[in-house]
Design a protein around this motif. Structure first.
Motif, short mmCIF file in Angstrom:
data_model
loop_
_atom_site.label_atom_id
_atom_site.label_comp_id
_atom_site.label_asym_id
_atom_site.label_seq_id
_atom_site.Cartn_x
_atom_site.Cartn_y
_atom_site.Cartn_z
N MET A 1 -11.55 4.40 -14.23
CA MET A 1 -11.88 5.80 -14.04
C MET A 1 -11.52 6.19 -12.61
N GLN A 2 -10.82 7.30 -12.46
CA GLN A 2 -10.45 7.82 -11.16
C GLN A 2 -11.61 8.65 -10.61
N ILE A 3 -11.93 8.45 -9.33
CA ILE A 3 -13.02 9.18 -8.69
C ILE A 3 -12.42 10.09 -7.63
N ASN A 4 -12.61 11.38 -7.77
CA ASN A 4 -12.09 12.36 -6.83
C ASN A 4 -13.23 12.89 -5.95
N ALA A 5 -13.03 12.85 -4.63
CA ALA A 5 -13.99 13.32 -3.63
C ALA A 5 -15.28 12.49 -3.63
N PRO A 6 -15.19 11.15 -3.66
CA PRO A 6 -16.41 10.33 -3.67
C PRO A 6 -17.22 10.45 -2.39
N ALA A 7 -16.60 10.88 -1.29
CA ALA A 7 -17.33 11.00 -0.03
C ALA A 7 -18.49 11.98 -0.14
N LEU A 8 -18.38 12.92 -1.07
CA LEU A 8 -19.48 13.87 -1.25
C LEU A 8 -20.77 13.17 -1.68
N LEU A 9 -20.66 12.02 -2.32
CA LEU A 9 -21.85 11.28 -2.74
C LEU A 9 -22.53 10.56 -1.58
N SER A 10 -21.79 10.26 -0.53
CA SER A 10 -22.33 9.46 0.57
C SER A 10 -23.44 10.19 1.31
N THR A 11 -23.53 11.49 1.14
CA THR A 11 -24.58 12.26 1.81
C THR A 11 -25.83 12.39 0.96
N ASN A 12 -25.83 11.79 -0.23
CA ASN A 12 -26.97 11.92 -1.16
C ASN A 12 -27.33 13.39 -1.34
N PRO A 13 -26.40 14.16 -1.88
CA PRO A 13 -26.58 15.62 -1.93
C PRO A 13 -27.71 16.06 -2.85
N THR A 14 -28.31 17.17 -2.51
CA THR A 14 -29.34 17.74 -3.37
C THR A 14 -28.73 18.76 -4.34
N TRP A 15 -27.47 19.13 -4.12
CA TRP A 15 -26.79 20.09 -4.99
C TRP A 15 -25.30 19.77 -4.94
N LEU A 16 -24.73 19.47 -6.09
CA LEU A 16 -23.32 19.09 -6.17
C LEU A 16 -22.83 19.40 -7.57
N LYS A 17 -21.57 19.82 -7.68
CA LYS A 17 -20.97 20.05 -8.99
C LYS A 17 -19.93 18.98 -9.26
N PHE A 18 -19.64 18.75 -10.55
CA PHE A 18 -18.59 17.83 -10.93
C PHE A 18 -18.07 18.18 -12.31
N ILE A 19 -16.87 17.68 -12.61
CA ILE A 19 -16.32 17.69 -13.96
C ILE A 19 -15.95 16.26 -14.28
N VAL A 20 -16.06 15.89 -15.56
CA VAL A 20 -15.89 14.48 -15.90
C VAL A 20 -15.37 14.31 -17.32
N ASN A 21 -14.51 13.32 -17.50
CA ASN A 21 -14.10 12.82 -18.82
C ASN A 21 -13.88 11.32 -18.67
N GLU A 22 -13.34 10.67 -19.69
CA GLU A 22 -13.18 9.22 -19.63
C GLU A 22 -12.14 8.75 -18.61
N GLN A 23 -11.26 9.64 -18.17
CA GLN A 23 -10.22 9.26 -17.22
C GLN A 23 -10.62 9.48 -15.76
N ALA A 24 -11.48 10.48 -15.51
CA ALA A 24 -11.76 10.83 -14.11
C ALA A 24 -13.05 11.61 -13.97
N ILE A 25 -13.56 11.59 -12.74
CA ILE A 25 -14.65 12.47 -12.35
C ILE A 25 -14.24 13.11 -11.03
N ALA A 26 -14.47 14.40 -10.90
CA ALA A 26 -14.14 15.12 -9.68
C ALA A 26 -15.39 15.83 -9.17
N PHE A 27 -15.82 15.46 -7.97
CA PHE A 27 -16.99 16.07 -7.35
C PHE A 27 -16.54 17.25 -6.50
N SER A 28 -17.44 18.24 -6.35
CA SER A 28 -17.12 19.43 -5.58
C SER A 28 -18.39 20.03 -4.99
N SER A 29 -18.19 20.83 -3.97
CA SER A 29 -19.33 21.56 -3.41
C SER A 29 -19.79 22.60 -4.43
#
Length: 117
Positions: free
Chosen positions: A1-29
């Motif tokens: 699985m490809q992970i896009n913008a994983p650095a956003l998780l390093s801050t342990n965010p209280t609010w974050l959006k993402f889209i996901v399927n079996e091939q990839a997950i993309a995190f966003s503000s």
């Protein structure tokens, strides 16, 4: 699985959006709409796309999707396990995951002094 913008998780965010399927997950503000999140192999559109939309908020993960995509609860449970394995994030591992309002993933108990942050 490809992970896009994983650095956003390093801050342990209280609010974050993402889209996901079996091939990839993309995190966003949270400032972007799900349909505006762009990453290879994963897209969420008002008329379909190939992914589910999710948010991390209030100490939980909430996932929703279009009925035309046919993501069953069992498929979403498997998908979330893929995400947890690929990301290797203790932060995500300790958040409950809900799909279409139903609890599908219950996090393991935290060890003493382990706050997931």
């Amino acid at each position: 699985m490809q992970i896009n913008a994983p650095a956003l998780l390093s801050t342990n965010p209280t609010w974050l959006k993402f889209i996901v399927n079996e091939q990839a997950i993309a995190f966003s503000s949270p400032s972007l709409q799900h349909r505006e999140i762009s990453a290879p192999n994963v897209s969420y559109r008002d008329d379909g796309g190939n992914a589910l939309a999710g948010i991390i908020t209030n100490g939980r993960v909430e996932i929703r999707g279009h009925s035309v995509l046919g993501f069953s609860p069992e498929r979403v449970k498997r998908l979330w396990q893929q995400v947890l394995t690929a990301c290797g994030s203790d932060y995500l591992r300790f958040l409950p995951m809900h799909y279409q309002g139903d609890l599908l993933y219950t996090p393991p108990p935290r060890a003493r002094g382990q706050d997931g942050r």
